[in-house]
Design a protein around this motif. Structure first.
Motif, PDB file in Angstrom:
ATOM      1  N   LEU A  79       0.836  -1.200   0.000  1.00  0.00           N
ATOM      2  CA  LEU A  79       0.000   0.000   0.000  1.00  0.00           C
ATOM      3  C   LEU A  79       0.872   1.252   0.000  1.00  0.00           C
ATOM      4  N   ARG A  80       1.842   1.282   0.875  1.00  0.00           N
ATOM      5  CA  ARG A  80       2.732   2.443   0.958  1.00  0.00           C
ATOM      6  C   ARG A  80       3.474   2.662  -0.354  1.00  0.00           C
ATOM      7  N   PHE A  81       3.996   1.579  -0.944  1.00  0.00           N
ATOM      8  CA  PHE A  81       4.749   1.718  -2.189  1.00  0.00           C
ATOM      9  C   PHE A  81       3.841   2.180  -3.326  1.00  0.00           C
ATOM     10  N   ALA A  82       2.660   1.596  -3.444  1.00  0.00           N
ATOM     11  CA  ALA A  82       1.738   1.941  -4.519  1.00  0.00           C
ATOM     12  C   ALA A  82       1.258   3.384  -4.424  1.00  0.00           C
ATOM     13  N   ARG A  83       1.271   3.930  -3.230  1.00  0.00           N
ATOM     14  CA  ARG A  83       0.861   5.321  -3.025  1.00  0.00           C
ATOM     15  C   ARG A  83       2.049   6.280  -3.113  1.00  0.00           C
ATOM     16  N   LYS A  84       3.184   5.755  -3.553  1.00  0.00           N
ATOM     17  CA  LYS A  84       4.414   6.534  -3.760  1.00  0.00           C
ATOM     18  C   LYS A  84       4.912   7.183  -2.475  1.00  0.00           C
ATOM     19  N   ASP A  85       4.768   6.468  -1.386  1.00  0.00           N
ATOM     20  CA  ASP A  85       5.313   6.927  -0.107  1.00  0.00           C
ATOM     21  C   ASP A  85       6.803   6.619  -0.121  1.00  0.00           C
ATOM     22  N   ASN A  86       7.617   7.649  -0.087  1.00  0.00           N
ATOM     23  CA  ASN A  86       9.072   7.482  -0.172  1.00  0.00           C
ATOM     24  C   ASN A  86       9.749   7.236   1.168  1.00  0.00           C
ATOM     25  N   SER A  87       8.981   7.179   2.232  1.00  0.00           N
ATOM     26  CA  SER A  87       9.570   6.958   3.547  1.00  0.00           C
ATOM     27  C   SER A  87      10.098   5.531   3.653  1.00  0.00           C
ATOM     28  N   PRO A  88      11.372   5.378   4.019  1.00  0.00           N
ATOM     29  CA  PRO A  88      11.895   4.016   4.194  1.00  0.00           C
ATOM     30  C   PRO A  88      11.158   3.307   5.332  1.00  0.00           C
ATOM     31  N   LEU A  89      10.807   2.051   5.096  1.00  0.00           N
ATOM     32  CA  LEU A  89      10.111   1.257   6.104  1.00  0.00           C
ATOM     33  C   LEU A  89      11.122   0.348   6.800  1.00  0.00           C
ATOM     34  N   ILE A  90      11.082   0.360   8.103  1.00  0.00           N
ATOM     35  CA  ILE A  90      11.993  -0.513   8.838  1.00  0.00           C
ATOM     36  C   ILE A  90      11.512  -1.958   8.734  1.00  0.00           C
ATOM     37  N   GLY A  91      12.407  -2.872   8.998  1.00  0.00           N
ATOM     38  CA  GLY A  91      12.063  -4.284   8.964  1.00  0.00           C
ATOM     39  C   GLY A  91      11.354  -4.699  10.239  1.00  0.00           C
ATOM     40  N   PHE A  92      11.011  -5.970  10.288  1.00  0.00           N
ATOM     41  CA  PHE A  92      10.436  -6.521  11.506  1.00  0.00           C
ATOM     42  C   PHE A  92      11.186  -7.809  11.817  1.00  0.00           C
ATOM     43  N   ASP A  93      11.330  -8.088  13.093  1.00  0.00           N
ATOM     44  CA  ASP A  93      12.040  -9.295  13.502  1.00  0.00           C
ATOM     45  C   ASP A  93      11.012 -10.374  13.813  1.00  0.00           C
ATOM     46  N   GLN A  94      10.877 -11.305  12.881  1.00  0.00           N
ATOM     47  CA  GLN A  94       9.880 -12.356  13.030  1.00  0.00           C
ATOM     48  C   GLN A  94      10.084 -13.154  14.308  1.00  0.00           C
ATOM     49  N   ASP A  95      11.314 -13.273  14.753  1.00  0.00           N
ATOM     50  CA  ASP A  95      11.580 -14.044  15.968  1.00  0.00           C
ATOM     51  C   ASP A  95      11.109 -13.322  17.229  1.00  0.00           C
ATOM     52  N   ASP A  96      10.893 -12.018  17.144  1.00  0.00           N
ATOM     53  CA  ASP A  96      10.299 -11.281  18.256  1.00  0.00           C
ATOM     54  C   ASP A  96       8.772 -11.376  18.227  1.00  0.00           C
ATOM     55  N   MET A 135       4.206  -1.064 -10.073  1.00  0.00           N
ATOM     56  CA  MET A 135       5.612  -0.890 -10.429  1.00  0.00           C
ATOM     57  C   MET A 135       6.363   0.059  -9.496  1.00  0.00           C
ATOM     58  N   TRP A 136       5.630   0.830  -8.693  1.00  0.00           N
ATOM     59  CA  TRP A 136       6.309   1.804  -7.839  1.00  0.00           C
ATOM     60  C   TRP A 136       7.165   1.069  -6.807  1.00  0.00           C
ATOM     61  N   VAL A 137       8.402   1.526  -6.683  1.00  0.00           N
ATOM     62  CA  VAL A 137       9.367   0.884  -5.784  1.00  0.00           C
ATOM     63  C   VAL A 137       9.596   1.768  -4.576  1.00  0.00           C
ATOM     64  N   GLY A 138       9.482   1.152  -3.407  1.00  0.00           N
ATOM     65  CA  GLY A 138       9.799   1.821  -2.164  1.00  0.00           C
ATOM     66  C   GLY A 138      10.966   1.124  -1.500  1.00  0.00           C
ATOM     67  N   GLU A 139      11.179   1.457  -0.240  1.00  0.00           N
ATOM     68  CA  GLU A 139      12.281   0.847   0.497  1.00  0.00           C
ATOM     69  C   GLU A 139      11.751   0.206   1.777  1.00  0.00           C
ATOM     70  N   ALA A 140      12.108  -1.064   1.966  1.00  0.00           N
ATOM     71  CA  ALA A 140      11.757  -1.790   3.186  1.00  0.00           C
ATOM     72  C   ALA A 140      12.974  -2.567   3.650  1.00  0.00           C
ATOM     73  N   SER A 141      13.265  -2.478   4.909  1.00  0.00           N
ATOM     74  CA  SER A 141      14.403  -3.195   5.493  1.00  0.00           C
ATOM     75  C   SER A 141      15.709  -2.865   4.774  1.00  0.00           C
ATOM     76  N   GLY A 142      15.837  -1.623   4.318  1.00  0.00           N
ATOM     77  CA  GLY A 142      17.063  -1.177   3.676  1.00  0.00           C
ATOM     78  C   GLY A 142      17.232  -1.634   2.242  1.00  0.00           C
ATOM     79  N   SER A 143      16.175  -2.207   1.634  1.00  0.00           N
ATOM     80  CA  SER A 143      16.258  -2.707   0.271  1.00  0.00           C
ATOM     81  C   SER A 143      15.058  -2.231  -0.539  1.00  0.00           C
ATOM     82  N   PRO A 144      15.211  -2.191  -1.861  1.00  0.00           N
ATOM     83  CA  PRO A 144      14.070  -1.812  -2.692  1.00  0.00           C
ATOM     84  C   PRO A 144      13.032  -2.918  -2.735  1.00  0.00           C
TER      85      PRO A 144
END
Length: 170
Positions: A79-96, A135-144
């Motif tokens: 949703l964030r990427f498709a709306r062209k939100d350029n804010s980098p998204l942090i990752g999540f730790d599945q083990d937490d 096609m819009w690319v954002g950033e999550a966990s430090g990667s596109p």
């Protein structure tokens, strides 16, 4: 499915999930995934839900909850990427997430109900995306990551974990 995406749309880590996506059409793959998940979960013996194949490994219930949690997170990313939100998204730790999920107290029927609701929301989201939005690319966990890569990851992530349960738990 990796051949459908450019290398700039995802971190290579996600290739294993993208390759296990159920269909080239994201919405159709997500729909097929509902049937796959429901049939799979309904055939798990109740006494096996809290089974883990080794110390420190997740139980079947925890894996199922992980699939659902990841669906929520990656749909939000899409949703964030498709709306062209350029804010980098942090990752999540599945083990937490797992120890805090209370998954081992959840019944099969609740996993099925929750998954259907979450997946239905993902399907609705993807139905509303245009080809440009996908096609819009954002950033999550430090990667596109593109919105369409996230959709393939959703489908393949589920398939991957159901295969793991089948191979190692049942």
């Amino acid at each position: 499915m990796q051949s459908l995406l450019s290398k700039e749309e995802y971190n290579p880590y996600y290739g294993i999930f993208i390759d296990k996506a159920l269909k080239e059409d994201i919405v159709e793959g997500l729909k097929e995934g509902i049937t796959q998940f429901v049939e799979f979960v309904e055939n798990i013996p109740d006494e096996k839900l809290t089974y883990a194949y080794a110390d420190g490994k997740w139980s079947i219930a925890e894996v199922l909850q992980h699939i659902i949690d990841t669906e929520r997170i990656f749909s939000y990313r899409a949703l964030r990427f498709a709306r062209k939100d350029n804010s980098p998204l942090i990752g999540f730790d599945q083990d937490d997430y797992v120890p805090n999920s209370n998954a081992n107290a959840i019944k099969k029927e609740s996993f099925v109900e929750d998954f259907k609701a979450v997946r239905g929301s993902s399907i609705s989201l993807y139905k509303g995306f245009t080809s440009d939005m996908l096609m819009w690319v954002g950033e999550a966990s430090g990667s596109p990551m593109s919105a369409r890569a996230a959709g393939y990851i959703l489908s393949g992530h589920q398939t991957h974990h159901l295969e793991v349960i089948k191979e190692r738990y049942l």
